[in-house]
Design a protein around this motif. Structure first.
Motif, short mmCIF file in Angstrom:
data_model
loop_
_atom_site.label_atom_id
_atom_site.label_comp_id
_atom_site.label_asym_id
_atom_site.label_seq_id
_atom_site.Cartn_x
_atom_site.Cartn_y
_atom_site.Cartn_z
N CYS A 137 -21.46 -19.81 -24.82
CA CYS A 137 -20.93 -18.29 -24.47
C CYS A 137 -20.93 -18.03 -26.08
N GLY A 138 -21.03 -16.26 -25.62
CA GLY A 138 -20.93 -15.43 -26.36
C GLY A 138 -20.47 -14.37 -26.30
N TYR A 193 -20.15 -18.25 -29.77
CA TYR A 193 -20.55 -18.22 -30.92
C TYR A 193 -19.35 -16.43 -30.10
N ALA A 194 -19.46 -16.45 -31.40
CA ALA A 194 -17.92 -14.95 -31.23
C ALA A 194 -18.00 -14.12 -33.06
N TYR A 222 -17.88 -18.75 -35.54
CA TYR A 222 -17.63 -16.86 -35.82
C TYR A 222 -17.29 -16.58 -36.81
N GLU A 223 -18.16 -15.15 -36.68
CA GLU A 223 -18.08 -14.12 -38.05
C GLU A 223 -18.36 -13.16 -38.00
N PHE A 244 -28.13 -17.40 -32.78
CA PHE A 244 -27.73 -18.97 -33.08
C PHE A 244 -28.11 -19.68 -32.29
N PHE A 245 -27.73 -19.69 -31.08
CA PHE A 245 -28.18 -20.63 -30.11
C PHE A 245 -29.31 -21.34 -30.25
N PHE A 246 -30.43 -20.32 -29.96
CA PHE A 246 -32.18 -20.14 -30.19
C PHE A 246 -32.27 -19.76 -31.53
#
Length: 249
Positions: A137-138, A193-194, A222-223, A244-246
Motif C-alpha cells: 500500500c502507498g 510506504y507513505a 514514511y518519508e 521502495f517496493f521493487f
C-alpha cells in the motif's frame, strides 16, 4: 504502453462507472500474469487524473506493472452511510472483474493500492482492512485523520454526513487510528510506504499516523521531502514508492 478507458456497470455501486487501465506495451501478450496496482485519486479528481498528471506509462514499462485507475467520486472509498459501497467495490468487485478481463496475478503479493490525499486514506483503509487482497500500500499526502477533516469542514457538512451519518454515528469505524489496533492482530499484514511534503497542510496528521503505525509494529516506511499538496510532489512520491517496493537488482 497501452492506455484504455471505458465504462462498465457495477452491481455493487448500482450504476455505470469509469476506469482507466495503463499496461506495459507488450506484456499482456505473454502467459505470465501481471502485477497490479490500483491508483486512487483525490477529492477533486477522477479516474483520469493519475493518467494525465503522473508518469504511470513510464512506470508500467519499467516495472512491468498494470495500473488500474477507478473513479471513486468524493466517497473516500468507504461504504458510505447514505450512498454507494465504494470499499466493497474496490476490494472485491473491481479486482474480480479486472482479473476476468486481463491476465493479472491473483496473488496478494502482486496486488497493491496507492492513493493521494482522499485516495491516500482509501489506500490505507484497504491495506489495513483487506491485507488478504492488497499486499502492499502507498499513501501520498494521505488524509488519514477523518476527525480532523470533520473539525475543519464543520459538524453540519452535508457531504460528510452522507459519508458517516447525520450525527457521525459511523465515523469511529472509519477512523484509521482505531482500525490500526484491530489490524495489528491480523495475519498476514500489508507492507506500507507513505510520503508527505514538508509544505503540505496534511503534514501533521501524516506524522502522527506514521508514529501510530510504527508503534503497533507495522512495516510502515514514511518519508518527508520538499513539496506541497500538488502533482509535482505526488509524481515523485509514486516513483519513490515503486523503488521502495521493487528495488532494482
Amino acid at each position: 504502453m497501452a492506455t484504455l478507458t471505458g465504462n462498465f456497470y457495477s452491481h455493487i455501486l448500482g450504476m455505470d462507472t469509469s476506469v482507466t487501465i495503463i499496461s506495459p506495451r507488450k506484456k499482456l501478450l505473454t502467459d505470465r500474469p501481471y502485477r497490479t496496482i490500483y491508483m486512487l485519486h483525490g477529492l477533486t479528481d477522477n479516474n483520469s487524473s493519475w493518467a494525465y498528471n503522473a508518469q504511470l506509462s513510464l512506470l508500467a514499462e519499467q516495472y512491468q506493472t498494470v495500473f488500474i485507475l477507478p473513479d471513486g467520486g468524493r466517497s473516500f472509498y468507504i461504504n458510505m452511510k447514505y450512498g454507494q459501497q465504494y470499499f466493497t467495490f474496490l476490494s472485491e468487485e473491481l479486482p474480480g472483474l479486472a482479473r476476468n478481463l486481463l491476465r493479472l496475478s491473483p496473488s496478494r503479493e502482486e496486488t497493491g493500492v496507492f492513493g493521494l490525499s482522499m485516495g491516500g486514506y482509501g489506500a490505507l483503509e484497504c491495506g489495513l482492512l483487506r491485507p488478504d487482497v492488497f499486499g502492499f500500500c502507498g499513501s501520498f499526502s494521505g488524509c488519514c485523520d477523518i476527525y480532523k477533516l470533520v473539525e475543519v469542514a464543520g459538524q453540519n457538512n452535508a457531504e460528510l454526513q452522507g459519508l458517516f451519518g447525520v450525527n457521525y454515528e459511523d465515523i469511529a469505524q472509519h477512523d484509521l487510528f482505531q482500525i490500526i489496533g484491530t489490524a495489528a492482530r491480523q495475519s498476514p499484514q500489508a507492507k506500507f510506504y507513505a510520503a508527505c511534503g514538508t509544505q503540505d497542510f496534511l503534514l501533521d496528521m501524516n506524522r502522527r499516523f506514521s508514529k501510530a503505525m510504527q508503534t503497533q509494529g507495522f512495516a510502515y516506511q514514511y518519508e518527508e521531502f520538499e513539496g506541497n499538496h500538488e502533482w509535482y510532489f505526488w509524481n515523485q512520491a509514486v516513483h519513490r514508492a515503486m523503488q521502495f517496493f521493487f528495488p532494482s537488482p
